[in-house]
Motif scaffolding. Sequence first.
Motif, mmCIF file in Angstrom:
data_model
loop_
_atom_site.group_PDB
_atom_site.id
_atom_site.type_symbol
_atom_site.label_atom_id
_atom_site.label_comp_id
_atom_site.label_asym_id
_atom_site.label_seq_id
_atom_site.Cartn_x
_atom_site.Cartn_y
_atom_site.Cartn_z
ATOM 1 N N ILE A 1 93.109 27.311 102.237
ATOM 2 C CA ILE A 1 92.133 27.622 103.272
ATOM 3 C C ILE A 1 92.785 27.358 104.619
ATOM 4 O O ILE A 1 93.238 26.242 104.897
ATOM 5 C CB ILE A 1 90.851 26.784 103.128
ATOM 6 N N ALA A 2 92.830 28.355 105.467
ATOM 7 C CA ALA A 2 93.471 28.232 106.776
ATOM 8 C C ALA A 2 92.498 27.634 107.795
ATOM 9 O O ALA A 2 91.277 27.714 107.632
ATOM 10 C CB ALA A 2 93.942 29.606 107.254
ATOM 11 N N PRO A 3 93.002 27.017 108.856
ATOM 12 C CA PRO A 3 92.118 26.531 109.930
ATOM 13 C C PRO A 3 91.248 27.666 110.470
ATOM 14 O O PRO A 3 91.718 28.779 110.691
ATOM 15 C CB PRO A 3 93.101 26.028 111.000
ATOM 16 N N GLY A 4 89.971 27.384 110.664
ATOM 17 C CA GLY A 4 89.047 28.383 111.183
ATOM 18 C C GLY A 4 88.546 29.368 110.148
ATOM 19 O O GLY A 4 87.789 30.280 110.476
ATOM 20 N N GLU A 5 88.935 29.186 108.885
ATOM 21 C CA GLU A 5 88.542 30.111 107.812
ATOM 22 C C GLU A 5 87.452 29.492 106.952
ATOM 23 O O GLU A 5 87.471 28.287 106.669
ATOM 24 C CB GLU A 5 89.748 30.444 106.945
ATOM 25 N N THR A 6 86.491 30.308 106.540
ATOM 26 C CA THR A 6 85.476 29.882 105.575
ATOM 27 C C THR A 6 85.778 30.528 104.233
ATOM 28 O O THR A 6 85.819 31.757 104.123
ATOM 29 C CB THR A 6 84.065 30.282 106.044
ATOM 30 N N TYR A 7 86.010 29.682 103.233
ATOM 31 C CA TYR A 7 86.382 30.140 101.896
ATOM 32 C C TYR A 7 85.217 29.858 100.952
ATOM 33 O O TYR A 7 84.764 28.714 100.824
ATOM 34 C CB TYR A 7 87.633 29.404 101.428
ATOM 35 N N GLY A 8 84.703 30.899 100.313
ATOM 36 C CA GLY A 8 83.595 30.740 99.382
ATOM 37 C C GLY A 8 84.084 30.552 97.962
ATOM 38 O O GLY A 8 84.929 31.318 97.492
ATOM 39 N N LEU A 9 83.580 29.549 97.295
ATOM 40 C CA LEU A 9 83.882 29.325 95.875
ATOM 41 C C LEU A 9 82.606 29.615 95.092
ATOM 42 O O LEU A 9 81.638 28.854 95.153
ATOM 43 C CB LEU A 9 84.348 27.888 95.645
ATOM 44 N N LEU A 10 82.605 30.739 94.372
ATOM 45 C CA LEU A 10 81.418 31.196 93.665
ATOM 46 C C LEU A 10 81.659 31.159 92.170
ATOM 47 O O LEU A 10 82.747 31.505 91.699
ATOM 48 C CB LEU A 10 81.055 32.623 94.070
ATOM 49 N N GLY A 11 80.630 30.785 91.435
ATOM 50 C CA GLY A 11 80.732 30.796 89.986
ATOM 51 C C GLY A 11 79.402 30.443 89.356
ATOM 52 O O GLY A 11 78.574 29.763 89.973
ATOM 53 N N PRO A 12 79.161 30.894 88.128
ATOM 54 C CA PRO A 12 77.920 30.521 87.434
ATOM 55 C C PRO A 12 77.931 29.040 87.106
ATOM 56 O O PRO A 12 78.962 28.359 87.214
ATOM 57 C CB PRO A 12 77.957 31.382 86.166
ATOM 58 N N ASN A 13 76.796 28.508 86.705
ATOM 59 C CA ASN A 13 76.719 27.106 86.309
ATOM 60 C C ASN A 13 77.692 26.832 85.166
ATOM 61 O O ASN A 13 77.808 27.616 84.233
ATOM 62 C CB ASN A 13 75.296 26.749 85.872
ATOM 63 N N GLY A 14 78.398 25.711 85.273
ATOM 64 C CA GLY A 14 79.356 25.342 84.241
ATOM 65 C C GLY A 14 80.716 25.989 84.387
ATOM 66 O O GLY A 14 81.574 25.863 83.519
ATOM 67 N N ALA A 15 80.937 26.672 85.529
ATOM 68 C CA ALA A 15 82.196 27.403 85.722
ATOM 69 C C ALA A 15 83.352 26.506 86.126
ATOM 70 O O ALA A 15 84.518 26.892 86.002
ATOM 71 C CB ALA A 15 82.010 28.493 86.767
ATOM 72 N N GLY A 16 83.043 25.306 86.662
ATOM 73 C CA GLY A 16 84.088 24.405 87.129
ATOM 74 C C GLY A 16 84.048 24.139 88.620
ATOM 75 O O GLY A 16 84.931 23.462 89.153
ATOM 76 N N LYS A 17 83.020 24.644 89.325
ATOM 77 C CA LYS A 17 82.941 24.451 90.777
ATOM 78 C C LYS A 17 82.849 22.977 91.152
ATOM 79 O O LYS A 17 83.577 22.502 92.024
ATOM 80 C CB LYS A 17 81.725 25.189 91.359
ATOM 81 N N THR A 18 81.913 22.261 90.526
ATOM 82 C CA THR A 18 81.686 20.866 90.891
ATOM 83 C C THR A 18 82.919 20.021 90.631
ATOM 84 O O THR A 18 83.293 19.172 91.451
ATOM 85 C CB THR A 18 80.480 20.302 90.123
#
Length: 303
Positions: free
Chosen positions: A18-35
């Motif tokens: 993730i670069a400075p000034g950038e918004t990076y979205g991490l999307l996934g269904p429940n149980g995908a590994g996001k948390t």
Amino acid sequence: MVRRFGDLTAVDGVSFHIAPGETYGLLGPNGAGKTTTISVVAGLLAADAGEVRIAGRRMGPRAIAPKRRLGLVPQDLAIYPELSARENLMFFGHLHGMRGAELKRRTDEVLDLIGLTDRAKGQTKEFSGGMKRRLNIGIGLLHHPDLLILDEPTVGVDPQSRNAILEAVEALSTEGMAVLYTTHYMEEAERLCDRIGIIDAGTIQAEGTRDELIRIIGELDEIRLVGTGDLAAALMALQEIGAVERAVLEGRQILLHVRDAPTAVATVVTTAGRSGVELADVEITRPDLESVFLHLTGKGLRD
């Protein structure tokens, strides 16, 4: 990075920057590994393989220096209800080593950014859910972190507060912060995120801008023309346009499947007019991130 829990590999080779000034979205269904991914990035869990670096410093459960450069806004509120909004910000500012005029100035800036200047002295236990969420974000960004993690910051808030939160997040790019954003609302990802990583089964299935992700599944934009005149002649002329992949005549309508409709539409309209068609309506439909998400995971974002 890799993170295992016994025989379960919750995160399997996830990697992103993730670069400075950038918004990076991490999307996934429940149980995908996001948390689990967020917990490793924040230094709450150690990676079993790989590493996380924030501003060049290696992150881990015992790493102090990179945690000073991190702002974490969890799903669960992390504020003191008996304190006012200003007192909460001042308290957390002290924890980050901020003092005196610097802390007062930054507190005022953050209160303005999150839209709570007029409620700065009120006890937060009297705040609405949306106001508490906004304060939670303010605490996370108070110390000018290099990376701000926002974990579903709009859960359970009313539409007005949700929009205020999104506006605050949009303003963060001007502060040069890198933002890691998770959400269960696809429209938020479309609005806020410069790039998006779609995670499922512990791995990044695809990554890129909105348009790059849509190109992965090969879906085309649609342009629907409604009008009168020589539609058959227009159909033949429109099929010669390079961006047009398919053209179908449906009664008084011509349906076109095209690449990059916003760029192609001017040529399409001009060509139809020269072919003797008087247009009554032109409608553009573009595939969205939901289509990409369903294609890659077989599930909806909220599943």
